[in-house]
Design an enzyme around this catalytic site. Structure first.
Site, mmCIF file in Angstrom:
data_model
loop_
_atom_site.group_PDB
_atom_site.id
_atom_site.type_symbol
_atom_site.label_atom_id
_atom_site.label_comp_id
_atom_site.label_asym_id
_atom_site.label_seq_id
_atom_site.Cartn_x
_atom_site.Cartn_y
_atom_site.Cartn_z
ATOM 1 N N TYR A 151 7.782 -22.512 -71.128
ATOM 2 C CA TYR A 151 8.296 -22.002 -69.821
ATOM 3 C C TYR A 151 9.273 -20.741 -70.093
ATOM 4 O O TYR A 151 9.959 -21.284 -70.959
ATOM 5 C CB TYR A 151 8.830 -22.997 -68.603
ATOM 6 C CG TYR A 151 8.901 -22.075 -68.182
ATOM 7 C CD1 TYR A 151 8.759 -21.640 -66.627
ATOM 8 C CD2 TYR A 151 10.912 -22.686 -68.193
ATOM 9 C CE1 TYR A 151 9.182 -20.845 -65.006
ATOM 10 C CE2 TYR A 151 11.332 -21.617 -66.838
ATOM 11 C CZ TYR A 151 10.365 -20.583 -65.331
ATOM 12 O OH TYR A 151 11.468 -20.418 -64.247
ATOM 13 N N LYS A 163 -0.279 15.647 -30.215
ATOM 14 C CA LYS A 163 -0.892 14.646 -31.538
ATOM 15 C C LYS A 163 -1.115 13.338 -31.808
ATOM 16 O O LYS A 163 -0.616 12.560 -30.346
ATOM 17 C CB LYS A 163 0.476 14.614 -32.356
ATOM 18 C CG LYS A 163 0.414 15.729 -33.034
ATOM 19 C CD LYS A 163 -0.231 15.863 -34.544
ATOM 20 C CE LYS A 163 -0.477 15.535 -35.062
ATOM 21 N NZ LYS A 163 0.033 15.977 -36.396
ATOM 22 N N ASN A 206 9.136 -27.109 -64.080
ATOM 23 C CA ASN A 206 8.693 -25.527 -64.842
ATOM 24 C C ASN A 206 7.091 -26.849 -64.605
ATOM 25 O O ASN A 206 6.293 -25.273 -63.959
ATOM 26 C CB ASN A 206 8.356 -26.364 -66.687
ATOM 27 C CG ASN A 206 10.145 -25.592 -67.118
ATOM 28 O OD1 ASN A 206 10.584 -25.273 -65.966
ATOM 29 N ND2 ASN A 206 10.246 -25.931 -68.228
ATOM 30 N N GLU A 235 -3.276 5.149 -42.148
ATOM 31 C CA GLU A 235 -2.259 5.716 -43.688
ATOM 32 C C GLU A 235 -1.897 5.085 -43.846
ATOM 33 O O GLU A 235 -1.250 5.384 -45.718
ATOM 34 C CB GLU A 235 -1.686 7.423 -42.641
ATOM 35 C CG GLU A 235 -2.096 8.441 -42.316
ATOM 36 C CD GLU A 235 -1.372 9.283 -41.742
ATOM 37 O OE1 GLU A 235 -0.836 9.700 -42.194
ATOM 38 O OE2 GLU A 235 -1.702 9.567 -39.973
ATOM 39 N N SER A 283 3.656 11.956 -32.192
ATOM 40 C CA SER A 283 4.823 12.626 -32.406
ATOM 41 C C SER A 283 6.005 13.087 -31.459
ATOM 42 O O SER A 283 5.517 13.399 -30.576
ATOM 43 C CB SER A 283 4.128 14.035 -32.904
ATOM 44 O OG SER A 283 5.431 15.530 -32.994
ATOM 45 N N THR A 313 -21.277 14.762 -51.620
ATOM 46 C CA THR A 313 -20.600 14.525 -52.459
ATOM 47 C C THR A 313 -20.062 15.893 -52.162
ATOM 48 O O THR A 313 -19.965 16.815 -52.520
ATOM 49 C CB THR A 313 -22.040 14.471 -54.061
ATOM 50 O OG1 THR A 313 -22.411 15.909 -53.405
ATOM 51 C CG2 THR A 313 -22.448 13.156 -53.457
ATOM 52 N N HIS A 314 -18.765 15.645 -53.536
ATOM 53 C CA HIS A 314 -17.845 16.640 -53.663
ATOM 54 C C HIS A 314 -16.649 16.490 -51.884
ATOM 55 O O HIS A 314 -16.656 18.266 -51.839
ATOM 56 C CB HIS A 314 -18.313 17.493 -54.448
ATOM 57 C CG HIS A 314 -19.068 17.578 -55.823
ATOM 58 N ND1 HIS A 314 -19.034 17.215 -57.004
ATOM 59 C CD2 HIS A 314 -20.447 17.348 -55.711
ATOM 60 C CE1 HIS A 314 -20.089 16.830 -57.834
ATOM 61 N NE2 HIS A 314 -20.787 16.987 -57.468
ATOM 62 N N ASN A 335 -2.806 10.131 -33.625
ATOM 63 C CA ASN A 335 -1.958 10.092 -36.052
ATOM 64 C C ASN A 335 -2.298 8.780 -36.334
ATOM 65 O O ASN A 335 -2.000 7.842 -35.599
ATOM 66 C CB ASN A 335 -0.799 10.431 -35.833
ATOM 67 C CG ASN A 335 0.096 11.352 -35.790
ATOM 68 O OD1 ASN A 335 -0.979 12.726 -36.369
ATOM 69 N ND2 ASN A 335 1.500 11.873 -36.210
ATOM 70 N N GLN A 359 10.113 -16.803 -63.066
ATOM 71 C CA GLN A 359 11.065 -16.739 -61.524
ATOM 72 C C GLN A 359 10.359 -15.217 -61.002
ATOM 73 O O GLN A 359 10.721 -15.312 -60.004
ATOM 74 C CB GLN A 359 12.278 -17.174 -61.442
ATOM 75 C CG GLN A 359 13.404 -16.879 -60.445
ATOM 76 C CD GLN A 359 13.841 -17.757 -60.682
ATOM 77 O OE1 GLN A 359 14.928 -18.633 -61.272
ATOM 78 N NE2 GLN A 359 15.698 -16.614 -60.753
ATOM 79 N N LYS A 391 7.178 -14.554 -58.235
ATOM 80 C CA LYS A 391 6.899 -14.854 -56.734
ATOM 81 C C LYS A 391 6.819 -13.613 -55.845
ATOM 82 O O LYS A 391 6.190 -13.566 -55.364
ATOM 83 C CB LYS A 391 8.008 -15.776 -56.537
ATOM 84 C CG LYS A 391 7.925 -17.266 -56.888
ATOM 85 C CD LYS A 391 8.516 -18.095 -56.911
ATOM 86 C CE LYS A 391 8.448 -18.944 -57.531
ATOM 87 N NZ LYS A 391 9.102 -18.296 -59.302
ATOM 88 N N SER A 420 16.882 -18.727 -56.681
ATOM 89 C CA SER A 420 16.080 -18.097 -56.380
ATOM 90 C C SER A 420 15.622 -18.096 -55.168
ATOM 91 O O SER A 420 14.355 -18.497 -54.618
ATOM 92 C CB SER A 420 14.503 -18.084 -57.173
ATOM 93 O OG SER A 420 14.226 -20.001 -58.136
HETATM 94 N N1 ARG Z 1 12.801 -21.270 -59.654
HETATM 95 C C1 ARG Z 1 12.209 -21.871 -61.017
HETATM 96 C C2 ARG Z 1 11.110 -20.671 -60.893
HETATM 97 O O1 ARG Z 1 10.446 -19.602 -59.914
HETATM 98 C C3 ARG Z 1 12.051 -22.834 -61.424
HETATM 99 C C4 ARG Z 1 11.661 -23.490 -62.573
HETATM 100 C C5 ARG Z 1 13.103 -23.154 -63.205
HETATM 101 N N2 ARG Z 1 12.955 -23.608 -64.738
HETATM 102 C C6 ARG Z 1 14.267 -24.401 -65.522
HETATM 103 N N3 ARG Z 1 14.006 -24.690 -66.507
HETATM 104 N N4 ARG Z 1 15.007 -23.534 -65.092
HETATM 105 O O2 ARG Z 1 10.380 -20.517 -62.323
#
Ligand code: ARG
Length: 464
Positions: free
Chosen positions: A324, A290, A117, A297, A284, A162-163, A292, A329, A332, A30
């Site tokens: 956990y 144009k 964890n 948007e 454009s 409205t509408h 825009n 992971q 994120k 990660s």
């Molecule tokens: N990279 C892991 C996460 O984002 C960190 C925790 C990993 N813990 C483990 N026991 N593998 O969740």
């Protein structure tokens, strides 16, 4: 990023007899995205080491060595000279390994009494708490922009819909205050979410707590958390605080998306209610005329990904047993993208809204179309003793006549109006004007210009 694939380099390599498969290593890593947590990871580690020294698990000297090392690593990361390694999997193990490189054996003591964890759960909360504060400020900035605009346009008359059909005249300021209120609730939701984010999981260790005499209240205080979490299993496993933030973000984006839709309509030549400064628009490549409204948007479009992230996180969590799991992971990237997207959209709106130019003549002309004061005529009849349902019928007939004649109610003569009801007198024209119509709705929450000014001033007091 370097790729050093030796079992001995893994902080957890002890029980393994062959190196990790090269693809699996990349697949499970990660560090490519969680390195953005480096600052909060280091802050958490410094607090952890400080606490360990206080309870006698580390000496003061070891603590100082660790803190110095971590600060040097932070400087390396910020200078761009830190060598992130995929084989070290994540931000936590990258920093810890580098600490041992720098300070030797003492670096290996930092992880005493904790696990990745509880470490990662703490890092995300620290990160999100900071981002919540930034986002809260940005919402406020946009709200102040709306208050200024509402005050400036308190007397400006526009059609209310409205509408998407002309309904009754409203003031432009009143319309802006509707947006303000939506953002106010978003802000409250954000602050409420912050309370549940700001609780410290550190000390839960892998899942069951730790055998060291840790002082969680002290670590929580060092990190500015309101309290340590109550249950170690829950601490490392739930991500409901992140889901809650994403739910806040989805609602905020839904509101911004609705503003966007109105801005897009209002800048069209069919409505022509407002002008957005050129710096917020694009042209454009083929049609020279144009201009825009790309910013609104795009904000409307970005609502999709934020809603998607909320669903991702809910789905990520729904099948997980305690405690956990590696699934987490995956929390994120959706969270980071939600934060980035919300900040970008708020920045664009905070800059753009105060620069919005209202075309007052156009909004007034539009309000005159579509028999927007028909309800006012019905109310006028009721005040002269006609039951409301009959008044509705009478005005309906007058409107049908107006449609056929292509004339608004205010453009009819008194004699013409009297054909529909004999209670109508010359004073009827006061209620058929746009200004008379908006001024008559003069109560808390109504569209009258004085009420808009009062609402703005109450809002300023609320925000002070
Ligand atoms: N990279 C892991 C996460 O984002 C960190 C925790 C990993 N813990 C483990 N026991 N593998 O969740």
């Amino acid at each position: 990023m370097t790729d050093q694939n030796k079992t001995s380099e893994k902080p957890w390599g002890g029980r393994f007899s062959e190196p990790t498969d090269a693809f699996v290593e990349r697949f499970t890593a990660s560090v490519g995205f969680d390195q953005r947590l480096y600052h909060h990871d280091i802050t958490g580690s410094i607090a952890h080491a400080t606490m360990l020294a206080r309870v006698g698990v580390l000496t003061d000297e070891e603590r100082d060595q660790i803190i110095e090392g971590l600060q040097a690593i932070k400087a390396e990361i910020e200078a761009g000279s830190f060598g992130w390694s995929v084989s070290l999997e994540d931000v936590h193990m990258n920093i810890e390994a580098r600490l041992t490189d720098r300070i030797g054996i003492t670096g290996k003591k930092l992880h005493t009494g904790r696990s990745r964890n509880d470490q990662v759960a703490t890092d995300i909360r620290l990160y999100l708490r900071d981002e919540i504060d930034v986002i809260g400020e940005e919402i406020r900035r946009l709200q102040f922009g709306l208050l200024d605009l509402a005050e400036r346009e308190a007397d400006t008359v526009m059609p209310g819909f409205t509408h998407l059909q002309t309904a009754q005249p409203v003031t432009f300021g009143h319309h802006m205050m509707a947006w303000f209120e939506m953002l106010e609730r978003d802000h409250q939701r954000l602050l409420d979410c912050r309370k549940r984010v700001n609780i410290m999981p550190l000390g839960a260790a892998a899942l069951a707590g730790t055998t060291y005499p840790i002082d969680r209240a002290y670590t929580a205080e060092l990190l500015g958390f309101d309290a340590p979490t109550e249950n170690s299993l829950d601490s490392v496993s739930d991500r409901d605080f992140a889901i809650e933030f994403c739910a806040f973000a989805s609602l905020l984006m839904t509101h911004l998306s609705r503003f966007s839709e109105e801005l897009v309509l209002w800048t069209s030549s069919q409505f022509d209610f407002i002008d957005l400064p050129d710096r917020f628009c694009t042209g454009s490549s083929i049609m020279p005329q144009k201009k825009n409204p790309d910013v609104p948007e795009l904000v409307r479009g970005k609502t999709g990904r934020v809603n998607g992230h909320l669903v991702s996180l809910l789905t990520l969590m729904k099948g997980q047993p305690l405690a956990y799991n590696k699934d987490n992971q995956e929390d994120k990237e959706p969270l980071f993208d939600t934060v980035d997207t919300v900040k970008g959209c708020l920045k664009a709106y905070g800059d753009m809204v105060p620069a919005l130019q209202v075309k007052r003549e156009q909004t007034r002309t539009a309000a005159r179309r579509g028999f927007s004061t028909a309800t006012d005529l019905a109310d006028y009849l009721v005040k002269r003793g006609v039951p409301f349902r009959d008044a509705h019928e009478i005005v309906g007939k007058a409107v049908a006549f107006g449609v056929a004649e292509k004339r608004d109610l205010s453009e009819m003569t008194l004699e013409e109006l009297q054909r529909f009801s004999t209670v109508i007198e010359a004073d009827v024209f006061e209620v058929l004007t746009l200004d008379g119509s908006v001024q008559a709705r003069n109560h808390i929450g109504g569209t009258a210009p004085d009420q808009v000014r009062a609402a703005v001033s109450r809002a300023r007091t609320r925000l002070a």
